[in-house]
Design a protein around this motif. Sequence first.
Motif, PDB file in Angstrom:
ATOM      1  N   MET A 313       0.821  -1.213   0.000  1.00 17.27           N
ATOM      2  CA  MET A 313       0.000   0.000   0.000  1.00 17.27           C
ATOM      3  C   MET A 313       0.856   1.264   0.000  1.00 17.27           C
ATOM      4  SD  MET A 313      -3.198  -0.891  -0.128  1.00 17.27           S
ATOM      5  CE  MET A 313      -4.333   0.256   0.621  1.00 17.27           C
ATOM      6  N   PHE A 314       2.022   1.215   0.654  1.00 16.86           N
ATOM      7  CA  PHE A 314       2.898   2.383   0.674  1.00 16.86           C
ATOM      8  C   PHE A 314       3.699   2.534  -0.614  1.00 16.86           C
ATOM      9  CE2 PHE A 314       2.109   2.580   5.262  1.00 16.86           C
ATOM     10  CZ  PHE A 314       2.021   3.959   5.437  1.00 16.86           C
ATOM     11  N   ILE A 315       3.735   1.486  -1.427  1.00 13.34           N
ATOM     12  CA  ILE A 315       4.381   1.598  -2.739  1.00 13.34           C
ATOM     13  C   ILE A 315       3.480   2.347  -3.715  1.00 13.34           C
ATOM     14  CG2 ILE A 315       5.197   0.274  -4.755  1.00 13.34           C
ATOM     15  CD1 ILE A 315       6.118  -1.901  -2.835  1.00 13.34           C
ATOM     16  N   MET A 316       2.157   2.247  -3.531  1.00 17.28           N
ATOM     17  CA  MET A 316       1.215   2.848  -4.476  1.00 17.28           C
ATOM     18  C   MET A 316       1.312   4.368  -4.594  1.00 17.28           C
ATOM     19  SD  MET A 316      -0.154   0.553  -6.182  1.00 17.28           S
ATOM     20  CE  MET A 316      -1.518   1.350  -7.024  1.00 17.28           C
ATOM     21  N   PRO A 317       1.491   5.122  -3.498  1.00 17.92           N
ATOM     22  CA  PRO A 317       1.661   6.570  -3.676  1.00 17.92           C
ATOM     23  C   PRO A 317       2.899   6.908  -4.508  1.00 17.92           C
ATOM     24  CG  PRO A 317       1.162   6.062  -1.390  1.00 17.92           C
ATOM     25  CD  PRO A 317       1.420   4.758  -2.073  1.00 17.92           C
ATOM     26  N   VAL A 318       3.954   6.091  -4.368  1.00 17.68           N
ATOM     27  CA  VAL A 318       5.163   6.280  -5.180  1.00 17.68           C
ATOM     28  C   VAL A 318       4.824   6.090  -6.650  1.00 17.68           C
ATOM     29  CG1 VAL A 318       7.505   5.452  -5.638  1.00 17.68           C
ATOM     30  CG2 VAL A 318       6.634   5.505  -3.286  1.00 17.68           C
ATOM     31  N   SER A 319       4.005   5.071  -6.939  1.00 15.75           N
ATOM     32  CA  SER A 319       3.569   4.806  -8.304  1.00 15.75           C
ATOM     33  C   SER A 319       2.835   6.007  -8.887  1.00 15.75           C
ATOM     34  CB  SER A 319       2.644   3.571  -8.323  1.00 15.75           C
ATOM     35  OG  SER A 319       1.991   3.444  -9.565  1.00 15.75           O
ATOM     36  N   LEU A 321       2.948   9.157  -7.940  1.00 13.44           N
ATOM     37  CA  LEU A 321       3.829  10.317  -8.089  1.00 13.44           C
ATOM     38  C   LEU A 321       4.709  10.185  -9.336  1.00 13.44           C
ATOM     39  CD1 LEU A 321       4.928  11.032  -4.400  1.00 13.44           C
ATOM     40  CD2 LEU A 321       3.398  12.393  -5.832  1.00 13.44           C
ATOM     41  N   CYS A 322       5.171   8.974  -9.611  1.00 11.94           N
ATOM     42  CA  CYS A 322       5.955   8.739 -10.831  1.00 11.94           C
ATOM     43  C   CYS A 322       5.115   9.064 -12.072  1.00 11.94           C
ATOM     44  CB  CYS A 322       6.428   7.290 -10.889  1.00 11.94           C
ATOM     45  SG  CYS A 322       7.744   6.886  -9.726  1.00 11.94           S
ATOM     46  N   MET A 323       3.872   8.628 -12.067  1.00 11.96           N
ATOM     47  CA  MET A 323       2.989   8.887 -13.199  1.00 11.96           C
ATOM     48  C   MET A 323       2.760  10.387 -13.398  1.00 11.96           C
ATOM     49  SD  MET A 323       0.178   5.866 -12.621  1.00 11.96           S
ATOM     50  CE  MET A 323       0.593   4.133 -12.863  1.00 11.96           C
ATOM     51  N   SER A 324       2.725  11.128 -12.307  1.00 12.71           N
ATOM     52  CA  SER A 324       2.479  12.572 -12.399  1.00 12.71           C
ATOM     53  C   SER A 324       3.702  13.326 -12.907  1.00 12.71           C
ATOM     54  CB  SER A 324       2.075  13.129 -11.028  1.00 12.71           C
ATOM     55  OG  SER A 324       3.187  13.178 -10.146  1.00 12.71           O
ATOM     56  N   TYR A 325       4.877  12.793 -12.628  1.00 10.93           N
ATOM     57  CA  TYR A 325       6.112  13.543 -12.880  1.00 10.93           C
ATOM     58  C   TYR A 325       6.379  13.775 -14.369  1.00 10.93           C
ATOM     59  CZ  TYR A 325      10.864  15.219 -12.003  1.00 10.93           C
ATOM     60  OH  TYR A 325      11.996  15.998 -11.938  1.00 10.93           O
ATOM     61  N   GLY A 326       5.877  12.909 -15.224  1.00 11.83           N
ATOM     62  CA  GLY A 326       6.128  13.039 -16.651  1.00 11.83           C
ATOM     63  C   GLY A 326       5.650  14.351 -17.230  1.00 11.83           C
ATOM     64  N   VAL A 346       5.330   4.387 -17.539  1.00 13.58           N
ATOM     65  CA  VAL A 346       5.858   3.023 -17.461  1.00 13.58           C
ATOM     66  C   VAL A 346       6.529   2.783 -16.111  1.00 13.58           C
ATOM     67  CG1 VAL A 346       7.575   1.423 -18.402  1.00 13.58           C
ATOM     68  CG2 VAL A 346       6.120   2.732 -19.945  1.00 13.58           C
ATOM     69  N   ILE A 347       7.321   3.763 -15.640  1.00 10.69           N
ATOM     70  CA  ILE A 347       7.967   3.628 -14.329  1.00 10.69           C
ATOM     71  C   ILE A 347       6.917   3.484 -13.232  1.00 10.69           C
ATOM     72  CG2 ILE A 347       9.446   4.770 -12.624  1.00 10.69           C
ATOM     73  CD1 ILE A 347      10.925   3.755 -15.095  1.00 10.69           C
ATOM     74  N   GLY A 348       5.867   4.293 -13.309  1.00 11.55           N
ATOM     75  CA  GLY A 348       4.795   4.208 -12.322  1.00 11.55           C
ATOM     76  C   GLY A 348       4.100   2.852 -12.343  1.00 11.55           C
ATOM     77  N   ILE A 349       3.909   2.308 -13.537  1.00  9.91           N
ATOM     78  CA  ILE A 349       3.249   1.002 -13.667  1.00  9.91           C
ATOM     79  C   ILE A 349       4.135  -0.109 -13.114  1.00  9.91           C
ATOM     80  CG2 ILE A 349       2.360  -0.688 -15.336  1.00  9.91           C
ATOM     81  CD1 ILE A 349       1.476   1.695 -17.069  1.00  9.91           C
ATOM     82  N   VAL A 350       5.459   0.048 -13.235  1.00 12.24           N
ATOM     83  CA  VAL A 350       6.384  -0.926 -12.638  1.00 12.24           C
ATOM     84  C   VAL A 350       6.162  -0.981 -11.122  1.00 12.24           C
ATOM     85  CG1 VAL A 350       8.806  -1.405 -12.084  1.00 12.24           C
ATOM     86  CG2 VAL A 350       8.161  -0.780 -14.419  1.00 12.24           C
ATOM     87  N   PHE A 351       6.106   0.183 -10.491  1.00 11.22           N
ATOM     88  CA  PHE A 351       5.853   0.228  -9.041  1.00 11.22           C
ATOM     89  C   PHE A 351       4.467  -0.321  -8.706  1.00 11.22           C
ATOM     90  CE2 PHE A 351       9.349   3.354  -8.960  1.00 11.22           C
ATOM     91  CZ  PHE A 351      10.045   2.888  -7.852  1.00 11.22           C
ATOM     92  N   GLN A 352       3.503  -0.060  -9.570  1.00  9.26           N
ATOM     93  CA  GLN A 352       2.145  -0.557  -9.350  1.00  9.26           C
ATOM     94  C   GLN A 352       2.107  -2.085  -9.371  1.00  9.26           C
ATOM     95  OE1 GLN A 352      -1.422  -0.250 -12.205  1.00  9.26           O
ATOM     96  NE2 GLN A 352      -1.452   1.695 -11.132  1.00  9.26           N
ATOM     97  N   PHE A 432      -5.022  10.448  -6.843  1.00  8.83           N
ATOM     98  CA  PHE A 432      -4.931   9.002  -6.629  1.00  8.83           C
ATOM     99  C   PHE A 432      -3.785   8.649  -5.683  1.00  8.83           C
ATOM    100  CE2 PHE A 432      -7.296   9.072 -10.710  1.00  8.83           C
ATOM    101  CZ  PHE A 432      -8.421   8.388 -10.264  1.00  8.83           C
ATOM    102  N   GLY A 433      -2.718   9.443  -5.699  1.00  9.35           N
ATOM    103  CA  GLY A 433      -1.642   9.241  -4.737  1.00  9.35           C
ATOM    104  C   GLY A 433      -2.123   9.471  -3.317  1.00  9.35           C
ATOM    105  N   ALA A 434      -2.962  10.505  -3.137  1.00 10.91           N
ATOM    106  CA  ALA A 434      -3.521  10.801  -1.814  1.00 10.91           C
ATOM    107  C   ALA A 434      -4.433   9.674  -1.343  1.00 10.91           C
ATOM    108  CB  ALA A 434      -4.288  12.122  -1.866  1.00 10.91           C
ATOM    109  N   ILE A 435      -5.233   9.142  -2.265  1.00 14.79           N
ATOM    110  CA  ILE A 435      -6.114   8.015  -1.919  1.00 14.79           C
ATOM    111  C   ILE A 435      -5.289   6.819  -1.472  1.00 14.79           C
ATOM    112  CG2 ILE A 435      -7.684   6.285  -2.911  1.00 14.79           C
ATOM    113  CD1 ILE A 435      -8.793   8.578  -4.681  1.00 14.79           C
ATOM    114  N   ALA A 436      -4.204   6.535  -2.203  1.00 16.13           N
ATOM    115  CA  ALA A 436      -3.342   5.402  -1.857  1.00 16.13           C
ATOM    116  C   ALA A 436      -2.677   5.608  -0.501  1.00 16.13           C
ATOM    117  CB  ALA A 436      -2.282   5.208  -2.946  1.00 16.13           C
TER     118      ALA A 436
END
Length: 465
Positions: A313-319, A321-326, A346-352, A432-436
């Motif tokens: 669950m704590f990996i998901m906010p990282v996912s 944030l990665c998606m947003s950074y692009g 793609v990086i965000g999906i890896v973490f997901q 979605f990061g906040a929800i996670a």
Amino acid sequence: MDTAKEKIKWSKAFWVANTVELFERAAYYGVFIAITLYLSRILGFDDIQAATIAGVFSACLYLLPTFAGALADKIGFRSSMLLAFSLLTIGYAGLGIFPTLLESSGLVEYSMTTKFTGLLESNVRYGIIPIMVLIVIGGSFIKSVISGTVAKETTPENRAKGFSIFYSMVNIGSFSGKTIVEPLRKALGNEGLITLNYFSATMTLIALIVIFFFYKSTQHAGEGKSFRQIWQAFIKVCTNARLIALILIITGFWMVQHQLYATMPKYVLRLAGEGASPSWYANVNPLVVVLTVNLVTQLMRKRTALTSMTVGMFIMPVSALCMSYGNILDANQTIMGMHPVAFMMVIGIVFQGLAETFISPRFLEYFSLQAPKGEEGLYLGFSHLHSFISSLVGFGLSGYLLDKYCPEKTLFASEAEWASAASHAHYIWYYFGAIALVSAIALIIYGQVTKKIDKKHILNNEDRS
């Protein structure tokens, strides 16, 4: 030696069921990865309408299989699969035929580039819903019957191996469906969103033919539950505060995970351009799961299910944030030949995918332990209630956020106007990061509260004795 050979000797019905599961998954994911694009670009639904329809469609596919399984036990698995694949073939073909019928009636227009610009404002476009209902009914039978066939055609000794083969077929089908339709969409543009439905209809038609000629099972013992038993179990789950709390918390994870289909396709195509490949990006998720799930399971084997789920669950906010950074990076620069939005997606999906390996297997384990003794199977039938809720809420929220932060380009008179409206598109992933993050924190609180309740329960029992 003979015993070992016997363990790996699978019945014909087992292989037929697993083969058609591959076809069905390829058909489903080939359509589902582009379903919101189809609803918006072909039928003219706005982001909110398209997300609502797709969300209800997905939600029903998670809720109905348990009830369909009860009916399948009454009419027989072979008849159920023939019915299911017939409905799926008609449904997928209908998704392709429906826009053609509208075009011939003058209700669909083309732009100068010969791409669909969508259905003119008319309620007739809602005629797509009965067609999607056929797919939901057919799909709900498949989800219950194929897994039921694997259970019936295996023994306690080889059942784990049998389900391992089944899940491999699911992932191969998912991967191949999304991979095959991507070149089709790129080659044909928006018209490819129609043509890919014929691919899915072909897959389910082949499955129907295979079932008709080759599926024959000698296992006829009824293992299912009645509608009354299933409904009673559903009520018990819904009135079990501990289970409902867990389901609602895990829903936070699945709300983000469902954005692979709800938000990601439109987001990357609008920001990274039509050359982006959302279907292939989505395939990164099952690839990561297949490559890491055994390693993660081994790593967490001495940890509790709640601990493993909390890590995920704590990996998901990282996912997120990665998606947003692009969208924050310079759009004129490429990263490994990819647009920044596509690369960070793609990086965000890896973490997901990595988060999923920590959460999904252990969730089922923990959920089953909360069920009354002897009713684990019945309760597990509703273990995917989180996906029912997350489909409704996650897709609905996606439509609203896309409309607000990353709207369709054709709604604007110029590129500059659209660029201004979509300048904060990455805010979508902050939500979605906040929800996670809230879900992850809630899971820690849940673990502490249930631990105290269980400890108090043990002390009370000791005092009584």
